[in-house]
Design an enzyme around this catalytic site. Structure first.
Site, short mmCIF file in Angstrom:
data_model
loop_
_atom_site.label_atom_id
_atom_site.label_comp_id
_atom_site.label_asym_id
_atom_site.label_seq_id
_atom_site.Cartn_x
_atom_site.Cartn_y
_atom_site.Cartn_z
N GLY A 154 0.82 -1.45 -0.13
CA GLY A 154 -0.12 0.17 0.00
C GLY A 154 0.75 1.31 0.05
O GLY A 154 2.09 1.17 -0.13
N ASN A 155 0.21 2.36 0.26
CA ASN A 155 1.00 3.65 0.26
C ASN A 155 0.19 4.64 1.24
O ASN A 155 -0.85 4.09 2.02
CB ASN A 155 1.18 4.11 -1.18
CG ASN A 155 -0.32 4.58 -1.52
OD1 ASN A 155 -0.95 5.37 -1.17
ND2 ASN A 155 -0.65 3.97 -2.80
N ARG A 156 0.81 5.70 1.64
CA ARG A 156 0.43 6.52 2.78
C ARG A 156 -0.58 7.47 2.28
O ARG A 156 -1.06 8.26 3.09
CB ARG A 156 1.50 7.30 3.49
CG ARG A 156 2.88 6.29 3.82
CD ARG A 156 3.91 7.10 4.28
NE ARG A 156 3.35 8.16 5.14
CZ ARG A 156 4.44 9.47 5.25
NH1 ARG A 156 5.39 9.33 4.68
NH2 ARG A 156 3.74 10.35 5.99
#
Ligand code: C5P
Length: 431
Positions: free
Chosen positions: A219-221
């Site tokens: 995932g990412n932020r």
């Protein structure tokens, strides 16, 4: 934010007049008041007499630090309605009941709040809340129209649970949404014109999660805050908004349709389907560039005897570039209108030995083929998860870059809406 300075003196806190009308949602005015105060505003609460049947004056006085009056005969020597109306930098009415909207539309002055609304020349933001039947009644519809024509911002109510067992259109928009729009108006009183009425806007927001096994993902932020801020501002400007939301718990703006998605291919499928109805697409989502080649059907187990297998990745489709390429193709775009939909991309960049943030942004604008690219500097706690953002907006038509200094994400949202509005009018004019 509004609030003038005189040389040497500290900046004055912006003055917000919070009008509260008599509906069950009046209890949420306390939260709105608290949020406005923590954003640094000096808030004077003016309830209607009926609002005080729901919330006591003492609560508003304690939370605002100011005495509370409901009629023009309190504090007569200071002519309260004139003074508070003249001094306000912004008036927020939340909740605005059907009765308050009717009285404001008619220009009545039968209590302190109505009288103040006649006196003030500050921007006015109204957040209606009432039963669906009252909201959709032709009288209310006409009153809202009149108020909007006069330049007041009247939000659409949210759809959901109402008093008792009923649900439908009529819920007060979320307090943090009302406050986000209020803070935007304090910074830019002209930020919410009704210039996107009839425009259909597709926004992607959040970050994709690329599954590895049933419990893990890459995932990412991305929090979704920037995409939702664009959606909130566009909806307040009258657009019909659909948000394709990847893994965010944020609540959509009133009136918007939220389409939840999980991974990049999911997002691509929904965007491809929805874009045919869009006048503009804002791709604020952080879409993973790569995904695991294999999704393991059961949880990958730890094996203490050997090292874990290397993760093999494959490239995800570039959805933004695909949208731009499709638009350029024969017979594409909504109803084959040239230049439609207007496409806005985002680029989160860090400078490196090959070039600055803007160098990378310019190269990406050319590569993606979109009309506008919002270039964010990221890293060092910037852009992701926080409420503020700074950006430079690059345009493919060669117009000057627009520098948006650090400020609330709604401010960047408003600049994006300005550009969309201008470009959509140009497309209309060319037809
Ligand atoms: O290439 P990069 O990920 O930096 O590009 C960012 C822009 O491209 C964003 O607008 C994002 O929504 C979009 N994007 C996309 N499909 C991808 C990767 C990014 O549409 N696979």
């Amino acid at each position: 934010m509004a609030g003038g300075t005189t040389e040497g003196a500290p900046p004055r806190a912006p003055k917000v007049l919070l009008g509260v009308a008599g509906g069950i949602a009046a209890y949420k005015a306390c939260e709105i008041l608290r949020l406005l105060r923590s954003a640094g505003a000096d808030v004077i609460v003016v309830p209607t007499p009926n609002a005080l049947k729901f919330i006591g004056a003492a609560t508003f006085e304690a939370l605002s630090g100011h005495p509370v009056a409901t009629d023009v005969f309190t504090d007569v020597p200071h002519v309260a309605h004139v003074a508070t109306g003249q001094q306000a930098d912004l008036v927020v009415v939340a909740p605005a009941t059907a009765d308050l909207l009717a009285r404001a539309a008619a220009g009545r002055a039968d209590d302190l709040l109505a009288a103040t609304l006649l006196v003030t020349r500050a921007p006015v933001l109204m957040a209606p809340a009432m039963h669906t039947e009252m909201w959709t009644h032709p009288a209310t519809v006409e009153n809202v129209q009149r108020l909007r024509q006069r330049g007041l911002t009247v939000l659409d109510p949210a759809v959901g649970r109402l008093t008792g067992a009923d649900s439908g259109a009529g819920r007060l928009p979320e307090p943090d949404q009302i406050v986000a729009l209020a803070l935007l108006l304090l910074r830019r009183p002209d930020a919410l014109p009704r210039d996107l009425v009839g425009r259909r806007l597709l926004v992607t927001a959040g970050g994709t999660r690329e599954p590895l096994d049933p419990v893990r993902y890459l995932g990412n932020r991305s929090s979704g805050k920037q995409g939702f801020a664009v959606a909130l501002v566009a909806a307040a400007r009258g657009a019909q908004v659909t948000v394709v939301a990847a893994n965010t718990a944020l609540i959509g703006p009133p009136g918007a349709t939220i389409v939840p998605v999980a991974d990049a291919r999911d997002l691509q499928a929904r965007v491809t389907e929805l874009v045919t109805d869009a006048d503009a697409v804002v791709m604020a989502a952080a879409v993973a560039d790569f995904r695991p080649k294999v999704i393991v059907a059961s949880k990958i187990k730890k094996d203490n005897r050997s090292e874990p297998a290397a993760l093999e990745l494959v490239t995800n489709p570039d959805i933004l570039a695909g949208l731009a390429a499709d638009r350029a193709g024969p017979g594409s775009g909504p109803a084959q209108r040239p230049g439609m939909p207007v496409i806005v991309g985002f680029a989160a960049e860090t400078g490196d030995e090959h070039g600055s943030v803007l160098d990378h942004g310019r190269a990406k604008l050319a590569r993606k083929g979109c009309d506008l690219l919002v270039v964010n500097g990221v890293g060092d706690g910037r852009a992701f998860e926080v409420d503020d953002n700074a950006a430079v907006i690059l345009a493919a038509d060669g117009s000057d870059p627009i520098d948006v200094p650090l400020g609330p994400k709604t401010v960047l949202g408003a600049v994006i809406c300005d550009e969309l509005s201008r470009r959509l009018s140009t497309v209309d004019a060319a037809l």
